[in-house]
Design an enzyme around this catalytic site. Structure first.
Site, PDB file in Angstrom:
ATOM      1  N   ASP A 140      21.196  22.366  26.764  1.00 55.46           N
ATOM      2  CA  ASP A 140      21.454  23.657  26.120  1.00 55.46           C
ATOM      3  C   ASP A 140      20.524  23.874  24.922  1.00 55.46           C
ATOM      4  O   ASP A 140      20.969  24.240  23.836  1.00 55.46           O
ATOM      5  CB  ASP A 140      22.929  23.749  25.696  1.00 55.46           C
ATOM      6  N   HIS A 183      31.453  20.478  19.701  1.00 53.98           N
ATOM      7  CA  HIS A 183      31.334  19.687  20.931  1.00 53.98           C
ATOM      8  C   HIS A 183      30.201  18.686  20.790  1.00 53.98           C
ATOM      9  O   HIS A 183      29.337  18.826  19.931  1.00 53.98           O
ATOM     10  CB  HIS A 183      31.059  20.601  22.127  1.00 53.98           C
ATOM     11  N   GLN A 250      28.793  19.855  27.774  1.00 54.58           N
ATOM     12  CA  GLN A 250      29.152  19.939  26.346  1.00 54.58           C
ATOM     13  C   GLN A 250      30.673  19.882  26.254  1.00 54.58           C
ATOM     14  O   GLN A 250      31.353  20.828  26.645  1.00 54.58           O
ATOM     15  CB  GLN A 250      28.642  21.267  25.753  1.00 54.58           C
ATOM     16  N   ARG A 280      24.034  25.025   9.464  1.00 56.74           N
ATOM     17  CA  ARG A 280      24.460  26.160  10.286  1.00 56.74           C
ATOM     18  C   ARG A 280      25.629  25.676  11.133  1.00 56.74           C
ATOM     19  O   ARG A 280      25.455  24.846  12.033  1.00 56.74           O
ATOM     20  CB  ARG A 280      23.311  26.625  11.179  1.00 56.74           C
ATOM     21  N   ASP A 282      27.839  25.593  13.838  1.00 59.03           N
ATOM     22  CA  ASP A 282      27.729  26.137  15.191  1.00 59.03           C
ATOM     23  C   ASP A 282      29.105  26.422  15.798  1.00 59.03           C
ATOM     24  O   ASP A 282      30.017  25.604  15.702  1.00 59.03           O
ATOM     25  CB  ASP A 282      26.993  25.107  16.064  1.00 59.03           C
ATOM     26  N   GLU A 324      28.299  30.501  12.103  1.00 58.56           N
ATOM     27  CA  GLU A 324      27.841  31.183  13.312  1.00 58.56           C
ATOM     28  C   GLU A 324      29.071  31.627  14.080  1.00 58.56           C
ATOM     29  O   GLU A 324      29.617  30.900  14.913  1.00 58.56           O
ATOM     30  CB  GLU A 324      26.988  30.265  14.197  1.00 58.56           C
ATOM     31  N   HIS A 388      17.832  33.076  18.727  1.00 55.63           N
ATOM     32  CA  HIS A 388      17.505  32.349  19.964  1.00 55.63           C
ATOM     33  C   HIS A 388      18.552  32.645  21.037  1.00 55.63           C
ATOM     34  O   HIS A 388      18.390  32.255  22.176  1.00 55.63           O
ATOM     35  CB  HIS A 388      17.464  30.840  19.691  1.00 55.63           C
ATOM     36  N   ASP A 389      19.660  33.285  20.635  1.00 52.15           N
ATOM     37  CA  ASP A 389      20.738  33.579  21.578  1.00 52.15           C
ATOM     38  C   ASP A 389      20.645  35.016  22.086  1.00 52.15           C
ATOM     39  O   ASP A 389      19.864  35.833  21.603  1.00 52.15           O
ATOM     40  CB  ASP A 389      22.096  33.344  20.914  1.00 52.15           C
ATOM     41  N   ARG A 505      18.185  32.967  28.383  1.00 56.45           N
ATOM     42  CA  ARG A 505      17.785  33.022  26.973  1.00 56.45           C
ATOM     43  C   ARG A 505      16.384  32.449  26.759  1.00 56.45           C
ATOM     44  O   ARG A 505      15.730  32.745  25.767  1.00 56.45           O
ATOM     45  CB  ARG A 505      18.806  32.277  26.098  1.00 56.45           C
TER      46      ARG A 505
HETATM   47  C1  GLC Z   1      25.828  28.408  19.693  1.00 57.75           C
HETATM   48  C2  GLC Z   1      24.332  28.344  19.903  1.00 57.75           C
HETATM   49  C3  GLC Z   1      24.027  28.519  21.346  1.00 57.75           C
HETATM   50  C4  GLC Z   1      24.719  27.429  22.127  1.00 57.75           C
HETATM   51  C5  GLC Z   1      26.215  27.370  21.791  1.00 57.75           C
HETATM   52  C6  GLC Z   1      26.808  26.092  22.262  1.00 57.75           C
HETATM   53  O1  GLC Z   1      26.359  29.638  20.023  1.00 57.75           O
HETATM   54  O2  GLC Z   1      23.690  29.309  19.114  1.00 57.75           O
HETATM   55  O3  GLC Z   1      22.651  28.514  21.596  1.00 57.75           O
HETATM   56  O4  GLC Z   1      24.567  27.684  23.488  1.00 57.75           O
HETATM   57  O5  GLC Z   1      26.447  27.392  20.405  1.00 57.75           O
HETATM   58  O6  GLC Z   1      26.431  25.042  21.406  1.00 57.75           O
END
Ligand code: GLC
Length: 629
Positions: A140, A183, A250, A280, A282, A324, A388-389, A505
């Site tokens: 990922d 995760h 994950q 950051r 996540d 995030e 990036h998403d 992506r």
């Molecule tokens: C966050 C990341 C993304 C990833 C997800 C799982 O949203 O920005 O790219 O797929 O977490 O870790």
């Protein structure tokens, strides 16, 4: 094992654990006294029922104490500087950049070589996308971590990362790294041990013998990566089921177990001492699960973040968290406070910028600026044009309904528009995670491709600049996706790569666009023109004290295509007027009558007579230095 009791008894247990782990430093003790009551209160709410509550709390605090003892001196000096200027991230000089180490620079040594170009661009914040050890292939984009203490060997070593952090810091650039704590990868040691039945790790993840509990949970949870697997669980080889919100490899951690909190806090403290300045956080919305709920943004998710915040405040006081949370706007702000996450992505403004460009109507964006922009003191937005998403249309249906817009239908329209399926669209994007069951989808694509440059639309470059002009002027930290400043286009080669083809992506995660960077001084190219215009805006921002902080006063005009706001500074105000439409608009002098007649346009170094009104080209904008009368 002892359960949590009174704060006093637990305090003594924690201090004893600190002493057993080494010296008890005075500076640490001061911060322990400040933070412990808070951390204790949070632990009691999260883990009050557990027999191992006190033990895990004491072990966490002892780890914080040992981490402070081991913290390099230059980082302690830096902590003190931050303490003297806790609002450092509110400065008009802040500018963020984000990139993948491998795609943008090859490896950490390559990133180091780019420091002069980052300085030239004006970066003060650099988010390096996940660079930790992760399985080859299925990872990922690095978000499936198999060790938080090892850098992916193809990128470099942890020692190199710490050196890079120090060099960046000397160049005035704060290193930002992901803390992927919801995760781990299934290859992580904890995951392997949990599946193998090691009693110390058995409760680290959410594993069930059959479908009974998974079925019960899935009645109320949402599917996040339906292309990969349906529901929130995946089946292990032995037939059991494990919680997996994102990709099947994950696995979500079980934070109802305080040992998981303690273990993850240990990983966080390790990273803190490498010189990271911003973590950051996540996927914050997913970290706590409860049957019968959506298992997103539950109250305990906030308590956990606050507990991590308290641990960090003891051991690495100069650091901050960025949330995030790509969720409903009410939920996004619920994560933002000095006690939880000081910074947060602003996904609403991002999505509504694109919404406005598609509809040529700025009213939803204006409404969001009017009523969803304000933040608590000591916190800031990270404003961005894309990441990036994928872009998810996270506006509130109830907000849209005020304009007679049906949220569901509008999202369908926006998805068609940005994936090139709407007739006459200027956008070249690709759909991500289309869910036939719900009709849901999100959009991927680089800024230049989504804005019309790829399609050859004459407004493409203007839209790229306009979108950045908003992100650079609404407050907080503006964040550039590196490559966008030279109009990087989509890279469709991911479709030929067996590992990446399943995740669209990658279309907007191309390698560093060397050709576009080579053209950045050439005004006959889109790269050159976009770069010239954006770098001008960046330098104007750096010299505009009005753009520091987050205070924003809406400015309404009679034109639905115009988004307006004032950023008041110590003396003057910066008035921003942005035309998201395809037609020229003139703001009449009466609308501008609250300001002295002579204004100044710092982007074009020109004075402006407001008695003549202000004319905005299609997709044009102005930043005007005005003096309120
Ligand atoms: C966050 C990341 C993304 C990833 C997800 C799982 O949203 O920005 O790219 O797929 O977490 O870790």
């Amino acid at each position: 094992m002892t359960a949590l009791t009174t704060s006093d008894a637990d305090r003594v247990a924690a201090l004893e654990a600190c002493e057993a782990a080494g010296r008890l430093d005075d500076a640490f003790l001061t911060r322990f006294d400040e933070q412990f009551p808070r951390l204790h209160g949070l632990f009691t709410r999260l883990y009050g029922e557990r027999a191992d509550g006190r033990e895990q709390l004491a072990a966490t605090v002892a780890a914080a104490s040992a981490s402070w003892n081991a913290r390099p001196l230059d980082l302690k000096v830096h902590d003190a500087q931050r303490a003297a200027d806790p609002e450092w991230f509110q400065s008009e000089r802040m500018l963020g950049g984000v990139c993948y180490v491998d795609r943008f620079a090859g490896n950490l040594a390559g990133v180091r070589e780019l420091i002069p170009s980052f300085r030239e661009l004006g970066l003060t914040y650099l988010h390096l996308m996940p660079l930790f050890d992760a399985p080859l292939g299925d990872n990922d984009g690095g978000y499936a971590v198999s060790s938080y203490r090892r850098v992916n060997p193809s990128l470099g070593t942890m020692a190199q990362l710490a050196e890079l952090a120090a060099e960046l810091r000397m160049a005035g650039i704060s290193l930002v790294l992901d803390f992927i704590f919801n995760h781990t990868s299934n290859a992580h040691e904890w995951a392997q041990k949990a599946v193998a039945g090691d009693p110390a790790y058995a409760d680290f993840y959410l594993i069930f013998p059959d479908r009974q509990m998974p079925d019960a949970y899935e009645r109320t949870t949402r599917e996040i990566f339906p292309d990969d697997h349906r529901g929130s669980f995946v089946q292990l080889e032995d037939g059991r089921w494990i919680w997996s919100t994102f990709y099947h490899y994950q696995w979500d951690l079980n934070y109802a177990n305080p040992a998981v909190f303690r273990a993850m806090a240990g990983e966080m403290l390790f990273l803190a001492n490498q010189g990271v300045e911003v973590l950051r956080m996540d996927a914050v919305a997913f970290i706590w699960k409860r049957l019968g709920t959506s298992c997103e943004s539950l109250p305990e998710a906030h308590l956990l973040l606050q507990a991590f915040n308290a641990v960090l405040a003891m051991a690495a006081p100069g650091m901050v968290f960025k949330s995030e949370a790509i969720v409903h706007p009410d939920e996004v702000v619920s994560y933002i406070s000095p006690e939880e996450c000081e910074l947060s992505y602003n996904p609403l403004q991002m999505a509504l910028t694109w919404e406005a460009l598609a509809t040529r109507d700025g009213r939803l964006l204006q409404q969001a600026l009017d009523r969803r922009h304000e933040l608590p003191p000591g916190t800031a937005w990270v404003n961005y044009v894309r990441s990036h998403d994928d872009i998810g249309w996270t506006f509130a249906d109830e907000d849209a309904a005020e304009f007679g817009i049906d949220g569901y239908a509008h999202r369908q329209f926006l998805n068609r528009f940005y994936t090139g399926r709407h007739e006459g669209t200027f956008a070249r994007g690709v759909a991500f995670q289309e869910n036939p069951a719900t009709g849901d989808a999100r959009v991927t694509g680089t800024t230049a491709s989504l804005a019309g440059i790829e399609a050859g639309d004459p407004g493409g470059e203007d839209r790229v600049v306009l979108a950045h002009a908003l992100a650079l002027s609404t407050g907080g930290i503006p964040l550039l996706y590196l490559g966008d400043e030279v109009a990087q286009l989509n890279d469709y080669s991911y479709a030929d790569d067996p590992v990446r083809r399943g995740d669209t992506r990658w279309v907007h995660r191309g390698n560093r666009p060397r050709d576009a960077y080579a053209q950045r001084g050439d005004d006959t190219t889109p790269a050159g023109r976009v770069f010239r215009r954006l770098t001008k805006l960046i330098s104007v921002r750096q010299q505009s004290p009005e753009l520091a902080g987050n205070t924003l006063i809406p400015f309404h005009t009679p034109h639905p295509a115009v988004v307006g706001y004032q950023r008041p500074g110590p003396e003057t105000t910066l008035l921003v007027l942005a035309n998201v439409g395809d037609a020229e608009v003139t703001i009449d002098p009466l609308t501008l009558s609250g300001f002295e007649r002579t204004a100044f346009d710092p982007v074009h170094d020109a004075s402006v007579d407001l008695d003549e009104g202000v004319t905005l080209r299609p997709h044009g904008f102005v930043w005007l230095r005005v003096t309120p009368v």
